[in-house]
Design a protein around this motif. Structure first.
Motif, PDB file in Angstrom:
ATOM      1  N   ALA A   1       0.852  -1.714   0.022  1.00 55.78           N
ATOM      2  CA  ALA A   1       0.220   0.249   0.153  1.00 55.78           C
ATOM      3  C   ALA A   1       0.693   1.445   0.138  1.00 55.78           C
ATOM      4  O   ALA A   1       0.641   2.541  -0.818  1.00 55.78           O
ATOM      5  CB  ALA A   1      -1.007   0.003   1.090  1.00 55.78           C
ATOM      6  N   THR A   2       1.767   1.336   1.225  1.00 58.27           N
ATOM      7  CA  THR A   2       3.406   2.859   0.782  1.00 58.27           C
ATOM      8  C   THR A   2       3.540   2.888  -0.264  1.00 58.27           C
ATOM      9  O   THR A   2       3.786   3.677  -0.852  1.00 58.27           O
ATOM     10  CB  THR A   2       3.764   2.075   1.945  1.00 58.27           C
ATOM     11  OG1 THR A   2       4.339   1.495   2.678  1.00 58.27           O
ATOM     12  CG2 THR A   2       3.377   2.847   3.653  1.00 58.27           C
TER      13      THR A   2
ATOM     14  N   LYS B   1       2.249   1.741  -3.600  1.00 57.51           N
ATOM     15  CA  LYS B   1       1.582   2.068  -4.358  1.00 57.51           C
ATOM     16  C   LYS B   1       1.735   4.069  -3.823  1.00 57.51           C
ATOM     17  O   LYS B   1       1.498   4.718  -5.368  1.00 57.51           O
ATOM     18  CB  LYS B   1       0.353   1.993  -4.105  1.00 57.51           C
ATOM     19  CG  LYS B   1       0.619   0.122  -5.277  1.00 57.51           C
ATOM     20  CD  LYS B   1      -1.375  -0.850  -4.509  1.00 57.51           C
ATOM     21  CE  LYS B   1      -0.855  -2.020  -4.548  1.00 57.51           C
ATOM     22  NZ  LYS B   1      -2.129  -2.889  -4.607  1.00 57.51           N
ATOM     23  N   ASN B   2       1.261   4.141  -3.083  1.00 66.34           N
ATOM     24  CA  ASN B   2       0.527   5.829  -3.608  1.00 66.34           C
ATOM     25  C   ASN B   2       2.420   6.690  -3.310  1.00 66.34           C
ATOM     26  O   ASN B   2       1.557   7.421  -3.839  1.00 66.34           O
ATOM     27  CB  ASN B   2       0.820   6.028  -1.161  1.00 66.34           C
ATOM     28  CG  ASN B   2      -1.050   5.283  -1.300  1.00 66.34           C
ATOM     29  OD1 ASN B   2      -1.313   4.835  -1.178  1.00 66.34           O
ATOM     30  ND2 ASN B   2      -0.734   4.785   0.660  1.00 66.34           N
TER      31      ASN B   2
ATOM     32  N   GLU C   1       2.022   6.885  -6.538  1.00 68.47           N
ATOM     33  CA  GLU C   1       1.080   8.057  -6.777  1.00 68.47           C
ATOM     34  C   GLU C   1       1.241   9.432  -6.748  1.00 68.47           C
ATOM     35  O   GLU C   1       0.686  10.391  -7.186  1.00 68.47           O
ATOM     36  CB  GLU C   1      -0.145   6.943  -6.615  1.00 68.47           C
ATOM     37  CG  GLU C   1      -0.893   5.887  -6.958  1.00 68.47           C
ATOM     38  CD  GLU C   1      -1.578   5.859  -6.030  1.00 68.47           C
ATOM     39  OE1 GLU C   1      -2.343   4.874  -7.114  1.00 68.47           O
ATOM     40  OE2 GLU C   1      -2.197   5.475  -5.588  1.00 68.47           O
ATOM     41  N   ASN C   2       2.450   9.333  -5.780  1.00 68.75           N
ATOM     42  CA  ASN C   2       2.713  10.619  -5.510  1.00 68.75           C
ATOM     43  C   ASN C   2       4.161  11.232  -5.739  1.00 68.75           C
ATOM     44  O   ASN C   2       4.302  12.291  -5.797  1.00 68.75           O
ATOM     45  CB  ASN C   2       2.642  10.676  -3.576  1.00 68.75           C
ATOM     46  CG  ASN C   2       1.008  10.330  -3.475  1.00 68.75           C
ATOM     47  OD1 ASN C   2       0.203  10.952  -3.370  1.00 68.75           O
ATOM     48  ND2 ASN C   2       1.125  10.008  -2.027  1.00 68.75           N
TER      49      ASN C   2
ATOM     50  N   ASN D   1      -4.965   0.704 -13.213  1.00 70.75           N
ATOM     51  CA  ASN D   1      -4.868   2.391 -12.907  1.00 70.75           C
ATOM     52  C   ASN D   1      -4.456   3.177 -13.919  1.00 70.75           C
ATOM     53  O   ASN D   1      -3.163   2.995 -14.441  1.00 70.75           O
ATOM     54  CB  ASN D   1      -3.939   2.569 -11.377  1.00 70.75           C
ATOM     55  CG  ASN D   1      -4.103   2.396 -10.562  1.00 70.75           C
ATOM     56  OD1 ASN D   1      -4.392   2.794  -9.452  1.00 70.75           O
ATOM     57  ND2 ASN D   1      -3.804   1.044  -9.849  1.00 70.75           N
TER      58      ASN D   1
END
Length: 304
Positions: free
Chosen positions: A202-203, A205-206, A209-210, A230
């Motif tokens: 999860a981190t 992927k974030n 994305e960031n 995505n």
């Protein structure tokens, strides 16, 4: 709950006595020095020989529950849905193991970096968390027969698709998850690429994305799934390094459980279980085109 332990034993007192006799005696200071040396040697040996803890097949059956480590944030392989229920390819397999073993399944959320630790400390009996088989890991755990093929892949934004790792910009960082084969591969083969390390999917992927890294290296199954789900991302490197396999893992030396899992995988292959698993959990993500290249039935990997 019974647990098996293997602990090295050193006969330090006997060794010290024999040493003193051979020398024909010693002063009190000599004795103290020898004893201290023997104690230090014993401590070093004890620390070097890791203690392993596990439950045998019979102990698991007797308890009525098997503890299986899976991911809780790696859709579509192991994740928790909107109803708080575990789902995914590995979870589907875990539930069948419990059914055929005649016990309840206790799913334990794990992360990539603690899969080996959870086995060695007895927190889980089996790891089913997209565990890629490597020689280094095989020194610490026992792998069963494989049930899936995998390679590494690299995903990046469509605005800057990474298609090669050669001539890497030293100011750019690659996102990886600690404890994965992607991390090890990049450290060994591309030591000049700066790594942005995260503990969970999860981190990671974030972070992608960031824009915290220009690309993310991970199992190709994971990055392909991310790109399909995505818009705006592309898998510029679908295969990096060697092709590998995914397999269940048990604590080193737990032969009764290992043998049962191997027999189970062979038996499931006869009914094409893992194709059914794929069609129930992965086909919505990958479609039918990837099925034959990803699924391994009966533990038999076709020759490349």
């Amino acid at each position: 709950m019974k647990k098996r332990t293997k602990i090295a034993t050193l006969l330090t007192t006997l060794a010290l006595t024999a040493s003193m006799a051979a020398c024909g005696g010693s002063s009190s200071s000599d004795t103290t020095t020898a004893a201290a040396g023997s104690s230090a040697a014993a401590a070093d040996t004890s620390a070097a020989e890791a203690q392993t803890v596990y439950r045998t097949l019979d102990e698991i059956k007797e308890s009525g529950t098997i503890n299986i480590g899976v991911f809780s944030d790696k859709n579509p392989f192991g994740y928790v849905d909107e109803n708080g229920e575990y789902q995914g390819y590995d979870v589907y397999f875990a539930n069948r193991i419990g059914e055929d073993l005649g016990v309840e399944v206790n799913l334990v959320s794990t992360e990539a970096a603690n899969r080996i630790e959870y086995l060695q400390t007895g927190k889980v009996d089996i790891i089913l968390a997209n565990f890629t088989v490597t020689p280094e890991r095989a020194e610490e755990v026992d792998f069963a027969l494989p049930y899936m093929n995998v390679a590494l892949g690299v995903i990046s934004p469509e605005s800057n698709v990474i298609t090669t790792l050669d001539n890497w910009n030293a100011d750019d960082q690659m996102i990886v998850i600690s404890g994965t084969t992607a991390e090890t591969y990049l450290i060994n083969n591309y030591p000049d690429i700066p790594l942005q390390k995260y503990d969970s999917y999860a981190t990671a992927k974030n972070a992608l994305e960031n824009g915290n890294g220009v690309a993310w290296a991970n199992d190709n199954t994971e990055v392909i799934a991310f790109a399909l789900q995505n818009p705006g991302y592309e898998v510029g490197i679908p295969e990096l390094g060697n092709k590998d396999t995914i397999a269940p893992a048990v604590t080193k030396g737990n032969t009764t459980l290992l043998d049962w899992i191997n027999d189970e995988i062979k038996s499931l292959g006869a009914e094409q279980f893992f194709h059914a698993d794929y069609e129930a959990t992965l086909i919505d993500t990958y479609g039918a085109d990837y099925e034959e290249s990803l699924v391994v039935e009966g533990g038999e990997v076709p020759a490349n």
